[in-house]
Each structure stands twice: as structure tokens, then as C-alpha cells.
Motif scaffolding. Structure first.
Motif, mmCIF file in Angstrom:
data_model
loop_
_atom_site.group_PDB
_atom_site.id
_atom_site.type_symbol
_atom_site.label_atom_id
_atom_site.label_comp_id
_atom_site.label_asym_id
_atom_site.label_seq_id
_atom_site.Cartn_x
_atom_site.Cartn_y
_atom_site.Cartn_z
ATOM 1 N N GLN A 42 0.831 -1.208 0.000
ATOM 2 C CA GLN A 42 0.000 0.000 0.000
ATOM 3 C C GLN A 42 0.863 1.254 0.000
ATOM 4 N N GLU A 43 1.923 1.255 0.801
ATOM 5 C CA GLU A 43 2.822 2.418 0.850
ATOM 6 C C GLU A 43 3.486 2.634 -0.496
ATOM 7 N N MET A 44 3.943 1.563 -1.131
ATOM 8 C CA MET A 44 4.560 1.683 -2.454
ATOM 9 C C MET A 44 3.577 2.265 -3.464
ATOM 10 N N GLY A 51 3.707 10.458 -6.871
ATOM 11 C CA GLY A 51 4.902 10.873 -7.590
ATOM 12 C C GLY A 51 6.128 10.986 -6.692
ATOM 13 N N GLU A 52 6.090 10.344 -5.531
ATOM 14 C CA GLU A 52 7.208 10.417 -4.588
ATOM 15 C C GLU A 52 8.285 9.374 -4.856
ATOM 16 N N LEU A 53 7.932 8.267 -5.485
ATOM 17 C CA LEU A 53 8.887 7.193 -5.738
ATOM 18 C C LEU A 53 9.578 7.443 -7.069
ATOM 19 N N ILE A 94 13.459 8.730 -3.253
ATOM 20 C CA ILE A 94 12.147 9.360 -3.142
ATOM 21 C C ILE A 94 12.286 10.874 -3.254
ATOM 22 N N ASP A 95 11.202 11.527 -3.624
ATOM 23 C CA ASP A 95 11.150 12.982 -3.720
ATOM 24 C C ASP A 95 9.876 13.416 -3.006
ATOM 25 N N VAL A 96 10.031 14.031 -1.845
ATOM 26 C CA VAL A 96 8.891 14.374 -0.991
ATOM 27 C C VAL A 96 8.917 15.862 -0.652
#
Length: 123
Positions: A42-44, A51-53, A94-96
Motif C-alpha cells: 500500500q505504501e509503495m 509521484g514520490e517514488l 524518493i522525492d517528498v
């Protein structure tokens, strides 16, 4: 803000997902193992949707790694680390929006018998 999540683990035998090969994870009741797997999936999915991964890869057996150190010239030795039992098992980029979100994701990646290192990418 970009971060690298590095999964450190020491499964015997080596395999992925590393948790499946760790005694600390294997000792959990099957229901908890299944819940952790579903939560990870679910997290993936949430990270991909947001768009964080950016990407990530599992790494091969650490006994196949080589270290190259400079001693007047590059000298190759067995790796991946000089003296440790945990090895880098894989990583995710990741890009958060915030450091708090990066830590939230890192917490969801940590599990029994594993260590997750969260490190910002230099901009």
C-alpha cells in the motif's frame, strides 16, 4: 526534497524480500507477516500515485561485492563492507515535500531484523 532510503539487512541465505529470510520476521505470526506485506504494498502504491517514488533496486548477494580502495592504485578486496554483519540490501530514491514525510516513509519500510537509513540527497 530528495532522499535515499537504504535498507540494511543480513538474511541467511541472501534473498529478497530480505524480511522473508530474517529470523526476527519469520518469528512473527503469519497474520502479522501478511499485514506487514500488505502495508508495504500500500505504501509503495501511495508513493507511486503521489509521484514520490523515483526508483529503487534490490541488491545482489553481498558476497559477490568488491571494494576498491586507493592505496597508490585501486586495490580490489571482498566487500561490501570491511567489518559488519549487516549489508546494504537495496535502496529507494524518493522525492517528498517535507523531511517529516520522508521519515514517515522510512518508518513504513523498517521491519524486524532490518535497519533503514534515511539520508538526504545533496542538491
Amino acid at each position: 526534497m530528495k532522499y535515499v532510503l537504504m535498507i540494511h539487512s543480513n538474511p541467511e541465505p541472501w534473498g529478497h524480500p530480505t524480511s522473508d529470510f530474517l529470523p526476527a520476521f519469520q518469528s512473527l505470526p503469519q497474520e502479522q507477516q501478511d499485514e506487514r506485506g500488505a502495508a508495504f504494498d500500500q505504501e509503495m502504491a501511495a508513493m507511486q500515485e503521489a509521484g514520490e517514488l523515483i526508483g529503487g533496486h534490490a541488491l545482489g548477494d553481498p558476497t559477490t561485492a568488491r571494494l576498491l580502495r586507493w592505496e597508490g592504485e585501486p586495490i580490489a578486496t571482498d566487500g561490501p563492507y570491511s567489518e559488519t554483519k549487516e549489508h546494504l540490501a537495496g535502496f529507494f530514491l524518493i522525492d517528498v515535500e517535507t523531511p517529516e514525510r520522508a521519515e514517515e516513509i522510512a518508518r513504513s519500510f523498517s521491519g524486524p531484523g532490518e535497519t533503514v537509513e534515511l539520508r538526504p540527497v545533496m542538491q
